[in-house]
Design a protein around this motif. Structure first.
Motif: not given
Length: 203
Positions: A3, A38, A46, A49-50, A52-55
């Motif tokens: 980020v 965002t 975007t 990154v999402m 990456y967060i959900l992986s």
């Protein structure tokens, strides 16, 4: 880290444009530059990154299902996010994140099951040839649609329909290209590694 790297380029580019008078000050642009994730200033980042967060959650799903269920999961995402919309000119609202999850699941399948059930995953020349064939197909589709578009306006406006990110041809071609390079025996190279470090910044 990711980020902040995006923020560095987003703010840096904004300051260059404002500093050299290449763009007039705009509050909306300022906010987007300060909050690039965002505000989807860069859609790819975007979605990435999402993903990456959900992986970690996706990994739990993929590690605890059979290879058949894993394949079915990929097919559902591929059909709803790519195949059906491309063939019907519709939209089933599987957005960029949905496609990224599909790509992630495909890569996981190749990694987890290449030895067990898919000899095609180990072929190099065949995958490069398959990619060349797919490339030829979508080149022909553009030329054909462009020609027909001389007579039918709506076809002309959709001449590049099958080379969009969500196109089945693009996705299958990408998988073949990935598999081709995956099986190449390339020794460690300082030059390649240095170039690889810069690719996100180039994007």
């Amino acid at each position: 880290k990711l980020v902040f790297e995006v923020l560095f380029y987003s703010v840096g580019i904004m300051l260059i444009f404002y500093g050299f008078g290449l763009a007039e000050f705009n509050l909306t642009t300022l906010v987007k530059s300060l909050l690039p994730i965002t505000h989807t200033l860069y859609w790819f980042v975007t979605a990435y990154v999402m993903l990456y967060i959900l992986s970690p959650f996706i990994n739990i799903l993929l590690k605890n299902c059979s290879w058949k269920m894993h394949a079915a999961f990929i097919l559902v995402l591929f059909a709803t996010g790519s195949l059906i919309p491309s063939l019907t000119l519709g939209n089933m609202y599987v957005n960029n994140l949905g496609l990224f999850i599909c790509f992630y699941a495909m890569a996981a399948y190749i990694r987890m099951y290449s030895d067990a059930c898919a000899s095609w995953f180990k072929k190099t020349k065949e995958n490069f040839l398959a990619f060349a064939g797919i490339f030829l197909l979508f080149a022909v589709s553009v030329l054909t649609f462009d020609f027909i578009g001389n007579y039918i306006d709506i076809v002309a406006r959709n001449a590049t329909h099958f080379i969009a990110l969500s196109s089945p041809l693009i996705i299958l071609g990408g998988v073949c290209l990935f598999l081709g390079f995956k099986n190449l025996k390339i020794p460690s190279s300082k030059f390649i590694n240095q170039v690889a470090l810069s690719v996100f910044g180039v994007y």
